[in-house]
Design a protein around this motif. Structure first.
Motif, PDB file in Angstrom:
ATOM      1  N   ALA A  69       0.909  -1.157   0.069  1.00 48.58           N
ATOM      2  CA  ALA A  69       0.142  -0.110  -0.073  1.00 48.58           C
ATOM      3  C   ALA A  69       0.905   1.294  -0.020  1.00 48.58           C
ATOM      4  CB  ALA A  69      -0.771   0.114   1.123  1.00 48.58           C
ATOM      5  N   LEU A  70       1.844   1.152   0.565  1.00 46.66           N
ATOM      6  CA  LEU A  70       2.773   2.412   0.790  1.00 46.66           C
ATOM      7  C   LEU A  70       3.379   2.605  -0.628  1.00 46.66           C
ATOM      8  CD1 LEU A  70       4.539   1.963   4.081  1.00 46.66           C
ATOM      9  CD2 LEU A  70       2.973   3.633   3.721  1.00 46.66           C
ATOM     10  N   GLN A  71       3.905   1.619  -1.347  1.00 47.25           N
ATOM     11  CA  GLN A  71       4.365   1.661  -2.705  1.00 47.25           C
ATOM     12  C   GLN A  71       3.468   2.508  -3.546  1.00 47.25           C
ATOM     13  OE1 GLN A  71       8.269   0.471  -2.909  1.00 47.25           O
ATOM     14  NE2 GLN A  71       7.714   2.582  -3.560  1.00 47.25           N
ATOM     15  N   THR A  72       2.055   1.904  -3.415  1.00 48.94           N
ATOM     16  CA  THR A  72       1.010   2.750  -4.237  1.00 48.94           C
ATOM     17  C   THR A  72       0.774   4.033  -3.968  1.00 48.94           C
ATOM     18  OG1 THR A  72      -0.007   0.647  -4.612  1.00 48.94           O
ATOM     19  CG2 THR A  72      -0.942   2.337  -4.860  1.00 48.94           C
ATOM     20  N   MET A  73       0.848   4.392  -2.679  1.00 51.05           N
ATOM     21  CA  MET A  73       0.724   5.708  -2.104  1.00 51.05           C
ATOM     22  C   MET A  73       1.846   6.694  -2.529  1.00 51.05           C
ATOM     23  SD  MET A  73      -0.960   4.812   1.459  1.00 51.05           S
ATOM     24  CE  MET A  73      -0.543   6.448   2.097  1.00 51.05           C
ATOM     25  N   PHE A  74       3.172   6.119  -2.356  1.00 53.55           N
ATOM     26  CA  PHE A  74       4.416   6.978  -2.564  1.00 53.55           C
ATOM     27  C   PHE A  74       5.388   6.093  -3.594  1.00 53.55           C
ATOM     28  CE2 PHE A  74       2.715   7.684   1.583  1.00 53.55           C
ATOM     29  CZ  PHE A  74       2.792   9.152   1.830  1.00 53.55           C
ATOM     30  N   PRO A  75       5.092   6.175  -4.917  1.00 53.63           N
ATOM     31  CA  PRO A  75       5.742   5.268  -5.966  1.00 53.63           C
ATOM     32  C   PRO A  75       7.188   5.524  -5.734  1.00 53.63           C
ATOM     33  CG  PRO A  75       3.790   6.692  -6.821  1.00 53.63           C
ATOM     34  CD  PRO A  75       4.126   7.105  -5.466  1.00 53.63           C
ATOM     35  N   HIS A  76       7.794   6.494  -5.542  1.00 49.78           N
ATOM     36  CA  HIS A  76       9.174   6.848  -5.715  1.00 49.78           C
ATOM     37  C   HIS A  76       9.836   6.809  -4.325  1.00 49.78           C
ATOM     38  CE1 HIS A  76       8.394   8.483  -9.619  1.00 49.78           C
ATOM     39  NE2 HIS A  76       7.617   9.325  -9.029  1.00 49.78           N
ATOM     40  N   ALA A  77       9.277   6.341  -3.209  1.00 49.40           N
ATOM     41  CA  ALA A  77       9.641   6.075  -1.955  1.00 49.40           C
ATOM     42  C   ALA A  77      10.539   4.865  -1.812  1.00 49.40           C
ATOM     43  CB  ALA A  77       8.347   6.281  -0.708  1.00 49.40           C
ATOM     44  N   LEU A  78      11.447   4.879  -1.055  1.00 49.33           N
ATOM     45  CA  LEU A  78      12.250   3.349  -0.669  1.00 49.33           C
ATOM     46  C   LEU A  78      11.488   2.812   0.386  1.00 49.33           C
ATOM     47  CD1 LEU A  78      14.733   1.497  -0.977  1.00 49.33           C
ATOM     48  CD2 LEU A  78      15.706   2.829   1.010  1.00 49.33           C
ATOM     49  N   ILE A  79      10.970   1.485   0.399  1.00 51.82           N
ATOM     50  CA  ILE A  79      10.390   0.896   1.481  1.00 51.82           C
ATOM     51  C   ILE A  79      11.363  -0.221   2.063  1.00 51.82           C
ATOM     52  CG2 ILE A  79       8.246  -0.497   2.003  1.00 51.82           C
ATOM     53  CD1 ILE A  79       7.768   2.180   0.787  1.00 51.82           C
ATOM     54  N   VAL A  80      11.526  -0.059   3.384  1.00 47.04           N
ATOM     55  CA  VAL A  80      12.480  -1.048   4.003  1.00 47.04           C
ATOM     56  C   VAL A  80      11.473  -1.529   5.319  1.00 47.04           C
ATOM     57  CG1 VAL A  80      14.373  -1.332   5.478  1.00 47.04           C
ATOM     58  CG2 VAL A  80      14.378   0.291   3.481  1.00 47.04           C
ATOM     59  N   GLY A  81      11.086  -2.789   4.729  1.00 51.98           N
ATOM     60  CA  GLY A  81      10.569  -3.779   5.814  1.00 51.98           C
ATOM     61  C   GLY A  81      11.355  -4.626   6.419  1.00 51.98           C
ATOM     62  N   GLU A  82      11.075  -4.857   7.877  1.00 56.41           N
ATOM     63  CA  GLU A  82      12.239  -5.805   8.437  1.00 56.41           C
ATOM     64  C   GLU A  82      12.276  -7.111   8.022  1.00 56.41           C
ATOM     65  OE1 GLU A  82      12.777  -8.005  13.135  1.00 56.41           O
ATOM     66  OE2 GLU A  82      11.131  -6.748  12.533  1.00 56.41           O
ATOM     67  N   GLU A  83      11.340  -7.699   7.723  1.00 58.81           N
ATOM     68  CA  GLU A  83      11.253  -9.056   7.166  1.00 58.81           C
ATOM     69  C   GLU A  83      11.977  -9.282   5.538  1.00 58.81           C
ATOM     70  OE1 GLU A  83      11.187 -10.832   9.311  1.00 58.81           O
ATOM     71  OE2 GLU A  83      10.076  -9.771  10.526  1.00 58.81           O
ATOM     72  N   HIS A  84      11.842  -8.087   4.625  1.00 53.85           N
ATOM     73  CA  HIS A  84      12.353  -7.985   3.405  1.00 53.85           C
ATOM     74  C   HIS A  84      13.801  -7.909   3.627  1.00 53.85           C
ATOM     75  CE1 HIS A  84      13.485  -6.146  -0.368  1.00 53.85           C
ATOM     76  NE2 HIS A  84      12.868  -7.213  -1.070  1.00 53.85           N
ATOM     77  N   ALA A  85      14.010  -6.852   4.466  1.00 55.07           N
ATOM     78  CA  ALA A  85      15.703  -6.434   4.513  1.00 55.07           C
ATOM     79  C   ALA A  85      16.326  -7.389   5.293  1.00 55.07           C
ATOM     80  CB  ALA A  85      15.514  -5.333   5.527  1.00 55.07           C
ATOM     81  N   SER A  86      15.801  -8.415   5.911  1.00 53.54           N
ATOM     82  CA  SER A  86      16.351  -9.418   6.720  1.00 53.54           C
ATOM     83  C   SER A  86      16.977 -10.409   5.621  1.00 53.54           C
ATOM     84  CB  SER A  86      15.674 -10.382   7.821  1.00 53.54           C
ATOM     85  OG  SER A  86      15.268  -9.349   8.844  1.00 53.54           O
ATOM     86  N   LEU A  87      16.113 -10.453   4.644  1.00 53.50           N
ATOM     87  CA  LEU A  87      16.548 -11.548   3.648  1.00 53.50           C
ATOM     88  C   LEU A  87      17.246 -10.856   2.427  1.00 53.50           C
ATOM     89  CD1 LEU A  87      13.042 -13.347   3.324  1.00 53.50           C
ATOM     90  CD2 LEU A  87      15.107 -14.224   4.149  1.00 53.50           C
ATOM     91  N   ASN A  88      17.301  -9.568   2.445  1.00 51.57           N
ATOM     92  CA  ASN A  88      17.727  -8.728   1.330  1.00 51.57           C
ATOM     93  C   ASN A  88      18.435  -7.384   1.889  1.00 51.57           C
ATOM     94  OD1 ASN A  88      16.430 -10.066  -1.333  1.00 51.57           O
ATOM     95  ND2 ASN A  88      14.575  -9.569   0.085  1.00 51.57           N
ATOM     96  N   PRO A  89      19.552  -7.697   2.700  1.00 53.13           N
ATOM     97  CA  PRO A  89      20.220  -6.785   3.510  1.00 53.13           C
ATOM     98  C   PRO A  89      20.887  -5.476   2.684  1.00 53.13           C
ATOM     99  CG  PRO A  89      21.491  -8.866   3.632  1.00 53.13           C
ATOM    100  CD  PRO A  89      20.162  -9.180   2.942  1.00 53.13           C
ATOM    101  N   GLU A  90      21.097  -5.896   1.445  1.00 51.97           N
ATOM    102  CA  GLU A  90      21.671  -4.776   0.585  1.00 51.97           C
ATOM    103  C   GLU A  90      20.666  -3.552   0.340  1.00 51.97           C
ATOM    104  OE1 GLU A  90      19.346  -7.723  -2.030  1.00 51.97           O
ATOM    105  OE2 GLU A  90      20.816  -7.945  -0.570  1.00 51.97           O
ATOM    106  N   ILE A  91      19.297  -3.537   0.678  1.00 49.50           N
ATOM    107  CA  ILE A  91      18.514  -2.568   0.457  1.00 49.50           C
ATOM    108  C   ILE A  91      19.250  -1.521   1.534  1.00 49.50           C
ATOM    109  CG2 ILE A  91      16.733  -3.296   2.053  1.00 49.50           C
ATOM    110  CD1 ILE A  91      14.712  -2.267   0.032  1.00 49.50           C
ATOM    111  N   LEU A  92      19.590  -1.907   2.699  1.00 51.60           N
ATOM    112  CA  LEU A  92      19.834  -1.119   3.626  1.00 51.60           C
ATOM    113  C   LEU A  92      20.843   0.211   3.344  1.00 51.60           C
ATOM    114  CD1 LEU A  92      20.080  -3.711   6.758  1.00 51.60           C
ATOM    115  CD2 LEU A  92      18.165  -2.171   6.015  1.00 51.60           C
ATOM    116  N   GLU A  93      21.543  -0.280   2.309  1.00 51.52           N
ATOM    117  CA  GLU A  93      22.679   0.833   1.746  1.00 51.52           C
ATOM    118  C   GLU A  93      22.066   1.698   1.212  1.00 51.52           C
ATOM    119  OE1 GLU A  93      25.314  -1.678  -0.506  1.00 51.52           O
ATOM    120  OE2 GLU A  93      25.901  -3.160   1.079  1.00 51.52           O
TER     121      GLU A  93
END
Length: 294
Positions: A69-93
């Motif tokens: 829902a956030l990505q729909t509301m804010f298409p250009h925002a970076l979305i960092v969720g705990e569970e996604h980032a735990s599996l894809n830590p490169e997003i934290l950079e």
């Protein structure tokens, strides 16, 4: 308000956007979190970095719903969720360079939640180049929020949109303070030294839930919280809520708090109290806590 957590003075979200986000978090709790509480089967609970670092179907379902829902509301925002980032830590950079970044902790206090203890929350923050400019701390069991935005007050938002402005305590000497500190999250060779400080306080404990620890300080029901697990989702919402309520927020070494920093985050009711606590806990600076993706 103090200047311990420098942020832009303009609010990052409109009132309408904030209302949409509050409704989204409520829907996610009603759909994904509360129906599973005390009803989880063993196959719906998994571990991440260790046996006490849990993830449940509620964490995954709530984060997916909120992030989508956030990505729909804010298409250009970076979305960092705990569970996604735990599996894809490169997003934290990407956080430090993101003009607008949402962090999501879908169920903060997952251990409590998985064990049937009704002490957990949902946290969301907005970051600009790593600095928190908006924070939301939701208690699904009571259905109320603590929210704070750059340049504005910290508010308790209750059902029917009833609101109350929050303020931190006036602090005081160590022996009068109530607060939170995480013995299990500091290096093993510092745990006994940290525990040895506990008798100096009026009361000190851990709720195993950063959301509620931060809520307690922001609402004036506790004087401080020391955080030792530096993640992108556990602290920014609480940090801005405590600051905008009048508190002092900084890394234990005195530097500004930015998402991505290593070490310890100390949030206290005022600058003088923060200084007394820093002097008491400064032995931890010899062994800074390592960031984890859990």
């Amino acid at each position: 308000m103090t200047d311990s957590l420098p942020v832009p003075v303009t609010a990052p979200l409109t009132m309408a956007q904030r209302a949409q986000i509050l409704n989204l978090i409520r829907r996610a709790a009603k759909t994904e979190i509360l129906p599973r509480f005390r009803k989880l089967s063993s196959h719906q609970i998994d571990t991440k970095t260790g046996i006490h670092d849990l993830v449940t179907e509620a964490d995954k379902g709530a984060e997916a719903m909120i992030a989508r829902a956030l990505q729909t509301m804010f298409p250009h925002a970076l979305i960092v969720g705990e569970e996604h980032a735990s599996l894809n830590p490169e997003i934290l950079e990407k956080i430090a360079e993101a003009e607008i970044c949402f962090t999501i902790d879908p169920v903060d206090g997952t251990w409590n939640y998985a064990k049937g203890l009704p002490l957990f929350g949902v946290m969301l923050s907005v970051l600009r180049y790593g600095r928190p400019v908006y924070g939301l701390l939701y208690d699904p069991m009571v259905n109320d929020f603590i929210t704070a935005s750059a340049g504005g007050p910290t508010e308790l938002v209750m059902p029917r949109n009833l609101r109350r402005t929050l303020e931190t305590t006036k602090g005081g000497p160590i022996e009068d303070l109530v607060g939170f500190a995480p013995v299990a999250l500091v290096p093993k060779d510092k745990q006994a030294q940290l525990a040895a400080t506990f008798p100096k306080f009026a009361r000190i404990t851990s709720l195993r839930c950063a959301c509620h620890e931060a809520r307690m300080v922001a609402s004036g029901n506790a004087d401080f919280v020391l955080f030792a697990k530096m993640t992108a989702w556990d602290h920014p919402a609480g940090a801005i809520a405590i600051q905008q309520a009048g508190g002092h927020v900084a890394m234990l070494d005195g530097s500004d708090y930015l998402v991505g920093k290593e070490g310890y985050l100390l949030c206290a009711s005022d600058a003088a109290t923060w200084g007394r606590l820093r002097d008491l806990f400064d032995f931890l600076l010899d062994a800074p806590a390592k960031p984890v993706n859990a």
